[in-house]
Motif scaffolding. Structure first.
Motif, PDB file in Angstrom:
ATOM      1  N   LEU A 143       0.795  -1.230   0.000  1.00  0.00           N
ATOM      2  CA  LEU A 143       0.000   0.000   0.000  1.00  0.00           C
ATOM      3  C   LEU A 143       0.829   1.282   0.000  1.00  0.00           C
ATOM      4  N   PRO A 144       1.978   1.355   0.729  1.00  0.00           N
ATOM      5  CA  PRO A 144       2.748   2.609   0.678  1.00  0.00           C
ATOM      6  C   PRO A 144       3.148   3.024  -0.734  1.00  0.00           C
ATOM      7  N   GLY A 145       3.354   2.063  -1.611  1.00  0.00           N
ATOM      8  CA  GLY A 145       3.711   2.397  -2.988  1.00  0.00           C
ATOM      9  C   GLY A 145       2.571   3.005  -3.772  1.00  0.00           C
ATOM     10  N   TYR A 146       1.343   2.848  -3.263  1.00  0.00           N
ATOM     11  CA  TYR A 146       0.170   3.385  -3.954  1.00  0.00           C
ATOM     12  C   TYR A 146      -0.347   4.671  -3.318  1.00  0.00           C
ATOM     13  N   LEU A 147       0.415   5.243  -2.381  1.00  0.00           N
ATOM     14  CA  LEU A 147      -0.030   6.477  -1.721  1.00  0.00           C
ATOM     15  C   LEU A 147      -0.282   7.621  -2.701  1.00  0.00           C
ATOM     16  N   PRO A 148       0.548   7.814  -3.750  1.00  0.00           N
ATOM     17  CA  PRO A 148       0.239   8.878  -4.710  1.00  0.00           C
ATOM     18  C   PRO A 148      -1.121   8.691  -5.380  1.00  0.00           C
ATOM     19  N   ILE A 149      -1.511   7.435  -5.641  1.00  0.00           N
ATOM     20  CA  ILE A 149      -2.812   7.181  -6.267  1.00  0.00           C
ATOM     21  C   ILE A 149      -3.932   7.504  -5.285  1.00  0.00           C
ATOM     22  N   PHE A 150      -3.752   7.125  -4.011  1.00  0.00           N
ATOM     23  CA  PHE A 150      -4.736   7.487  -3.000  1.00  0.00           C
ATOM     24  C   PHE A 150      -4.861   9.010  -2.891  1.00  0.00           C
ATOM     25  N   GLY A 151      -3.704   9.682  -2.861  1.00  0.00           N
ATOM     26  CA  GLY A 151      -3.733  11.138  -2.761  1.00  0.00           C
ATOM     27  C   GLY A 151      -4.430  11.778  -3.946  1.00  0.00           C
ATOM     28  N   ARG A 152      -4.164  11.280  -5.171  1.00  0.00           N
ATOM     29  CA  ARG A 152      -4.813  11.820  -6.363  1.00  0.00           C
ATOM     30  C   ARG A 152      -6.318  11.585  -6.316  1.00  0.00           C
ATOM     31  N   SER A 153      -6.730  10.409  -5.856  1.00  0.00           N
ATOM     32  CA  SER A 153      -8.159  10.101  -5.793  1.00  0.00           C
ATOM     33  C   SER A 153      -8.891  11.032  -4.843  1.00  0.00           C
ATOM     34  N   PHE A 154      -8.327  11.235  -3.647  1.00  0.00           N
ATOM     35  CA  PHE A 154      -8.978  12.104  -2.673  1.00  0.00           C
ATOM     36  C   PHE A 154      -8.935  13.567  -3.114  1.00  0.00           C
ATOM     37  N   TRP A 155      -7.858  13.966  -3.775  1.00  0.00           N
ATOM     38  CA  TRP A 155      -7.750  15.344  -4.223  1.00  0.00           C
ATOM     39  C   TRP A 155      -8.780  15.647  -5.314  1.00  0.00           C
ATOM     40  N   LEU A 156      -8.897  14.779  -6.313  1.00  0.00           N
ATOM     41  CA  LEU A 156      -9.860  15.001  -7.381  1.00  0.00           C
ATOM     42  C   LEU A 156     -11.291  14.893  -6.869  1.00  0.00           C
ATOM     43  N   ALA A 157     -11.524  13.970  -5.919  1.00  0.00           N
ATOM     44  CA  ALA A 157     -12.859  13.869  -5.322  1.00  0.00           C
ATOM     45  C   ALA A 157     -13.195  15.128  -4.536  1.00  0.00           C
ATOM     46  N   PHE A 158     -12.193  15.681  -3.837  1.00  0.00           N
ATOM     47  CA  PHE A 158     -12.396  16.925  -3.093  1.00  0.00           C
ATOM     48  C   PHE A 158     -12.724  18.074  -4.043  1.00  0.00           C
ATOM     49  N   LEU A 159     -11.964  18.196  -5.133  1.00  0.00           N
ATOM     50  CA  LEU A 159     -12.232  19.252  -6.103  1.00  0.00           C
ATOM     51  C   LEU A 159     -13.628  19.108  -6.699  1.00  0.00           C
ATOM     52  N   SER A 160     -13.989  17.891  -7.051  1.00  0.00           N
ATOM     53  CA  SER A 160     -15.313  17.655  -7.632  1.00  0.00           C
ATOM     54  C   SER A 160     -16.410  18.018  -6.650  1.00  0.00           C
ATOM     55  N   THR A 161     -16.219  17.678  -5.392  1.00  0.00           N
ATOM     56  CA  THR A 161     -17.218  17.987  -4.377  1.00  0.00           C
ATOM     57  C   THR A 161     -17.360  19.493  -4.180  1.00  0.00           C
ATOM     58  N   VAL A 162     -16.233  20.196  -4.165  1.00  0.00           N
ATOM     59  CA  VAL A 162     -16.271  21.657  -4.011  1.00  0.00           C
ATOM     60  C   VAL A 162     -16.985  22.305  -5.193  1.00  0.00           C
TER      61      VAL A 162
END
Length: 283
Positions: A44-63
Protein backbone atom coordinates in the motif's frame (compact mmCIF):
# COMPACT_ATOMS: atom_id res chain seq x y z
CA UNK A 1 -46.54 -9.32 12.35
CA UNK A 2 -44.99 -6.03 11.31
CA UNK A 3 -41.50 -7.32 12.08
CA UNK A 4 -41.92 -10.07 9.49
CA UNK A 5 -42.00 -7.43 6.75
CA UNK A 6 -38.42 -6.49 7.67
CA UNK A 7 -37.06 -10.00 7.07
CA UNK A 8 -36.67 -9.62 3.27
CA UNK A 9 -34.69 -6.42 3.83
CA UNK A 10 -32.49 -8.22 6.35
CA UNK A 11 -31.83 -11.00 3.84
CA UNK A 12 -31.05 -8.43 1.14
CA UNK A 13 -28.67 -6.63 3.50
CA UNK A 14 -26.90 -9.85 4.42
CA UNK A 15 -26.56 -11.21 0.88
CA UNK A 16 -25.70 -8.10 -1.09
CA UNK A 17 -23.87 -5.92 1.47
CA UNK A 18 -22.50 -7.87 4.42
CA UNK A 19 -21.44 -10.96 2.46
CA UNK A 20 -19.39 -9.05 -0.16
CA UNK A 21 -17.68 -6.99 2.55
CA UNK A 22 -16.90 -10.19 4.46
CA UNK A 23 -15.41 -11.70 1.29
CA UNK A 24 -13.23 -8.60 0.82
CA UNK A 25 -11.97 -8.92 4.41
CA UNK A 26 -11.21 -12.64 3.99
CA UNK A 27 -9.34 -12.11 0.71
CA UNK A 28 -7.40 -9.14 2.13
CA UNK A 29 -5.97 -11.19 5.00
CA UNK A 30 -5.19 -14.36 3.03
CA UNK A 31 -2.76 -15.29 0.29
CA UNK A 32 -3.26 -17.42 -2.81
CA UNK A 33 -2.60 -20.59 -0.79
CA UNK A 34 -5.33 -19.74 1.70
CA UNK A 35 -3.00 -18.89 4.58
CA UNK A 36 -3.38 -15.88 6.83
CA UNK A 37 -1.04 -12.99 5.93
CA UNK A 38 -0.58 -9.25 6.26
CA UNK A 39 1.74 -9.13 3.26
CA UNK A 40 -1.00 -7.76 1.01
CA UNK A 41 -0.98 -4.50 2.95
CA UNK A 42 2.78 -4.08 2.56
CA UNK A 43 2.24 -2.91 -1.03
CA UNK A 44 0.00 0.00 0.00
CA UNK A 45 2.75 2.61 0.68
CA UNK A 46 3.71 2.40 -2.99
CA UNK A 47 0.17 3.39 -3.95
CA UNK A 48 -0.03 6.48 -1.72
CA UNK A 49 0.24 8.88 -4.71
CA UNK A 50 -2.81 7.18 -6.27
CA UNK A 51 -4.74 7.49 -3.00
CA UNK A 52 -3.73 11.14 -2.76
CA UNK A 53 -4.81 11.82 -6.36
CA UNK A 54 -8.16 10.10 -5.79
CA UNK A 55 -8.98 12.10 -2.67
CA UNK A 56 -7.75 15.34 -4.22
CA UNK A 57 -9.86 15.00 -7.38
CA UNK A 58 -12.86 13.87 -5.32
CA UNK A 59 -12.40 16.93 -3.09
CA UNK A 60 -12.23 19.25 -6.10
CA UNK A 61 -15.31 17.65 -7.63
CA UNK A 62 -17.22 17.99 -4.38
CA UNK A 63 -16.27 21.66 -4.01
CA UNK A 64 -17.31 22.43 -7.59
CA UNK A 65 -20.60 20.57 -7.11
CA UNK A 66 -21.26 22.55 -3.92
CA UNK A 67 -20.45 25.88 -5.57
CA UNK A 68 -22.75 25.09 -8.49
CA UNK A 69 -25.35 23.04 -6.67
CA UNK A 70 -26.20 25.31 -3.75
CA UNK A 71 -27.27 28.31 -5.88
CA UNK A 72 -29.25 25.98 -8.14
CA UNK A 73 -31.05 24.44 -5.15
CA UNK A 74 -31.66 27.85 -3.59
CA UNK A 75 -33.12 29.32 -6.79
CA UNK A 76 -35.29 26.24 -7.28
CA UNK A 77 -36.70 26.56 -3.77
CA UNK A 78 -37.74 30.15 -4.52
CA UNK A 79 -39.73 29.27 -7.65
CA UNK A 80 -43.39 28.38 -7.94
CA UNK A 81 -44.44 24.75 -7.57
CA UNK A 82 -44.87 24.21 -11.32
CA UNK A 83 -41.46 25.67 -12.12
CA UNK A 84 -39.87 23.62 -9.36
CA UNK A 85 -41.28 20.48 -10.98
CA UNK A 86 -39.88 21.56 -14.34
CA UNK A 87 -36.43 22.24 -12.88
CA UNK A 88 -36.51 18.91 -11.07
CA UNK A 89 -37.29 17.12 -14.32
CA UNK A 90 -34.43 18.92 -16.11
CA UNK A 91 -32.00 17.91 -13.36
CA UNK A 92 -33.14 14.30 -13.33
CA UNK A 93 -33.42 13.94 -17.12
CA UNK A 94 -29.70 13.22 -17.76
CA UNK A 95 -29.82 10.50 -15.07
CA UNK A 96 -32.34 8.59 -17.18
CA UNK A 97 -29.55 8.05 -19.72
CA UNK A 98 -27.05 5.28 -19.14
CA UNK A 99 -23.98 6.36 -17.14
CA UNK A 100 -21.57 5.00 -19.77
CA UNK A 101 -23.37 6.74 -22.62
CA UNK A 102 -23.15 10.08 -20.84
CA UNK A 103 -19.42 9.58 -20.29
CA UNK A 104 -18.91 8.51 -23.91
CA UNK A 105 -20.65 11.73 -24.95
CA UNK A 106 -18.10 13.75 -23.00
CA UNK A 107 -15.31 11.79 -24.68
CA UNK A 108 -16.57 12.92 -28.08
CA UNK A 109 -16.90 16.50 -26.83
CA UNK A 110 -13.44 16.72 -25.26
CA UNK A 111 -11.33 14.67 -27.67
CA UNK A 112 -8.67 16.35 -29.80
CA UNK A 113 -11.00 16.57 -32.79
CA UNK A 114 -14.14 16.92 -30.70
CA UNK A 115 -16.80 19.59 -30.59
CA UNK A 116 -14.91 22.02 -28.32
CA UNK A 117 -11.67 21.92 -30.32
CA UNK A 118 -13.60 22.27 -33.57
CA UNK A 119 -15.27 25.34 -32.10
CA UNK A 120 -11.88 26.74 -31.07
CA UNK A 121 -10.66 26.28 -34.65
CA UNK A 122 -13.81 27.90 -36.02
CA UNK A 123 -13.37 31.08 -33.95
CA UNK A 124 -9.65 31.17 -34.75
CA UNK A 125 -8.36 30.55 -31.23
CA UNK A 126 -5.97 27.77 -32.28
CA UNK A 127 -4.49 29.80 -35.15
CA UNK A 128 -4.16 32.82 -32.83
CA UNK A 129 -2.19 30.78 -30.31
CA UNK A 130 -0.02 29.32 -33.06
CA UNK A 131 0.79 32.67 -34.67
CA UNK A 132 1.29 34.76 -31.53
CA UNK A 133 2.57 32.31 -28.93
CA UNK A 134 4.27 29.63 -31.02
CA UNK A 135 1.68 26.99 -30.05
CA UNK A 136 2.63 23.79 -31.90
CA UNK A 137 -0.56 21.72 -31.67
CA UNK A 138 -3.68 22.09 -33.78
CA UNK A 139 -5.87 21.35 -30.77
CA UNK A 140 -6.03 22.13 -27.05
CA UNK A 141 -5.54 18.98 -24.91
CA UNK A 142 -8.76 18.53 -22.96
CA UNK A 143 -9.28 14.79 -22.68
CA UNK A 144 -6.94 12.48 -20.73
CA UNK A 145 -6.40 15.19 -18.12
CA UNK A 146 -7.35 15.56 -14.47
CA UNK A 147 -9.60 18.45 -15.47
CA UNK A 148 -11.59 16.10 -17.70
CA UNK A 149 -11.99 13.67 -14.80
CA UNK A 150 -13.27 16.43 -12.51
CA UNK A 151 -15.64 17.59 -15.25
CA UNK A 152 -17.01 14.07 -15.66
CA UNK A 153 -17.50 13.70 -11.90
CA UNK A 154 -19.24 17.06 -11.61
CA UNK A 155 -21.54 16.32 -14.54
CA UNK A 156 -22.54 12.90 -13.24
CA UNK A 157 -22.78 13.66 -9.52
CA UNK A 158 -24.11 17.24 -9.45
CA UNK A 159 -27.75 16.10 -8.97
CA UNK A 160 -26.65 14.31 -5.78
CA UNK A 161 -25.61 17.69 -4.40
CA UNK A 162 -28.62 19.67 -5.61
CA UNK A 163 -31.40 17.37 -4.43
CA UNK A 164 -30.50 17.07 -0.70
CA UNK A 165 -29.96 20.82 -0.40
CA UNK A 166 -33.17 21.56 -2.26
CA UNK A 167 -35.10 19.14 -0.04
CA UNK A 168 -33.93 21.00 3.07
CA UNK A 169 -34.44 24.49 1.65
CA UNK A 170 -37.98 23.79 0.49
CA UNK A 171 -38.95 22.77 4.04
CA UNK A 172 -37.57 25.88 5.76
CA UNK A 173 -40.08 27.84 7.81
CA UNK A 174 -40.56 31.07 5.86
CA UNK A 175 -41.67 32.78 9.07
CA UNK A 176 -38.06 32.70 10.30
CA UNK A 177 -36.89 34.52 7.17
CA UNK A 178 -39.75 37.03 7.42
CA UNK A 179 -38.96 37.62 11.09
CA UNK A 180 -35.31 38.34 10.29
CA UNK A 181 -36.34 40.73 7.53
CA UNK A 182 -38.84 42.47 9.83
CA UNK A 183 -36.02 43.01 12.33
CA UNK A 184 -34.09 44.89 9.65
CA UNK A 185 -31.57 42.24 8.60
CA UNK A 186 -30.32 42.76 5.01
CA UNK A 187 -30.60 39.95 2.48
CA UNK A 188 -27.00 38.77 2.79
CA UNK A 189 -27.27 38.64 6.59
CA UNK A 190 -30.55 36.68 6.42
CA UNK A 191 -28.82 34.16 4.20
CA UNK A 192 -25.69 33.94 6.34
CA UNK A 193 -27.38 33.79 9.75
CA UNK A 194 -30.67 32.00 9.00
CA UNK A 195 -30.91 30.22 5.64
CA UNK A 196 -27.43 28.71 5.32
CA UNK A 197 -27.15 27.41 8.93
CA UNK A 198 -30.53 25.70 8.61
CA UNK A 199 -29.53 24.15 5.27
CA UNK A 200 -26.27 22.63 6.54
CA UNK A 201 -27.80 19.14 7.00
CA UNK A 202 -28.62 19.13 3.28
CA UNK A 203 -25.13 20.40 2.46
CA UNK A 204 -23.53 17.63 4.54
CA UNK A 205 -25.72 15.01 2.86
CA UNK A 206 -24.83 16.39 -0.58
CA UNK A 207 -21.11 16.43 0.21
CA UNK A 208 -21.27 12.81 1.35
CA UNK A 209 -23.30 11.69 -1.66
CA UNK A 210 -20.86 13.33 -4.08
CA UNK A 211 -17.54 12.63 -2.36
CA UNK A 212 -18.06 8.90 -1.79
CA UNK A 213 -18.75 7.92 -5.44
CA UNK A 214 -16.16 10.42 -6.68
CA UNK A 215 -13.33 9.00 -4.59
CA UNK A 216 -14.12 5.43 -5.63
CA UNK A 217 -15.00 5.91 -9.30
CA UNK A 218 -13.11 4.12 -12.03
CA UNK A 219 -15.21 4.39 -15.20
CA UNK A 220 -14.92 8.17 -15.46
CA UNK A 221 -11.17 8.16 -14.86
CA UNK A 222 -10.62 5.33 -17.35
CA UNK A 223 -12.62 6.99 -20.12
CA UNK A 224 -11.70 10.65 -19.57
CA UNK A 225 -8.32 10.40 -17.85
CA UNK A 226 -6.56 7.41 -19.46
CA UNK A 227 -3.91 5.41 -17.63
CA UNK A 228 -1.88 8.54 -16.82
CA UNK A 229 -4.39 9.55 -14.15
CA UNK A 230 -4.91 6.27 -12.31
CA UNK A 231 -7.31 6.44 -9.34
CA UNK A 232 -7.94 3.97 -6.54
CA UNK A 233 -11.00 2.59 -8.31
CA UNK A 234 -8.89 1.91 -11.40
CA UNK A 235 -6.22 0.25 -9.25
CA UNK A 236 -8.76 -2.10 -7.66
CA UNK A 237 -10.29 -2.84 -11.05
CA UNK A 238 -6.87 -3.75 -12.45
CA UNK A 239 -6.28 -6.25 -9.63
CA UNK A 240 -9.54 -8.07 -10.35
CA UNK A 241 -10.01 -7.59 -14.10
CA UNK A 242 -6.56 -6.69 -15.43
CA UNK A 243 -3.63 -8.81 -16.49
CA UNK A 244 -2.05 -8.70 -13.03
CA UNK A 245 -5.05 -10.45 -11.42
CA UNK A 246 -4.29 -10.31 -7.73
CA UNK A 247 -7.67 -10.33 -5.93
CA UNK A 248 -5.95 -10.51 -2.54
CA UNK A 249 -4.09 -7.23 -3.12
CA UNK A 250 -7.21 -5.74 -4.68
CA UNK A 251 -9.21 -6.71 -1.60
CA UNK A 252 -6.60 -5.17 0.70
CA UNK A 253 -6.76 -1.90 -1.24
CA UNK A 254 -10.57 -2.03 -1.25
CA UNK A 255 -10.66 -2.68 2.50
CA UNK A 256 -8.44 0.30 3.22
CA UNK A 257 -10.62 2.40 0.93
CA UNK A 258 -13.77 1.29 2.74
CA UNK A 259 -12.23 2.23 6.09
CA UNK A 260 -11.18 5.66 4.81
CA UNK A 261 -14.64 6.31 3.37
CA UNK A 262 -16.28 5.30 6.65
CA UNK A 263 -13.96 7.70 8.50
CA UNK A 264 -14.93 10.52 6.12
CA UNK A 265 -18.62 9.72 6.58
CA UNK A 266 -18.19 9.63 10.36
CA UNK A 267 -16.59 13.08 10.27
CA UNK A 268 -19.41 14.38 8.07
CA UNK A 269 -22.00 12.96 10.46
CA UNK A 270 -20.28 14.74 13.35
CA UNK A 271 -20.63 18.03 11.48
CA UNK A 272 -24.24 17.14 10.69
CA UNK A 273 -25.02 16.46 14.37
CA UNK A 274 -23.43 19.75 15.37
CA UNK A 275 -25.36 21.68 12.76
CA UNK A 276 -28.62 20.01 13.83
CA UNK A 277 -28.04 21.09 17.44
CA UNK A 278 -27.31 24.65 16.33
CA UNK A 279 -30.40 24.63 14.17
CA UNK A 280 -32.48 23.43 17.09
CA UNK A 281 -31.16 26.26 19.28
CA UNK A 282 -31.90 28.75 16.52
CA UNK A 283 -35.45 27.49 16.19
Amino acid sequence: MKKSFAYPYGVWLAVFILAPILMVVVYAFHNADGGFTLHNFSYLPGYLPIFGRSFWLAFLSTVVCLVLGYPMAYLMSRLSASRQSLCMMLIMLPMWINFLLRTYAWMSILENNGFINQFFRFIGLISFLQSHFGYSLDYIPLINTQGAIVLGMVYNFLPFMVLPIYTVLIKLDRKLIEAAQDLGAPTHLVFRRVIFPLSIPGVISGITMVFVPSVSTFVISQMLGSGKNLLVGDLIDLQFMGGAYNPHLGSAIALVMIILIFICMWIMNKFDDGSSEEGGLLL
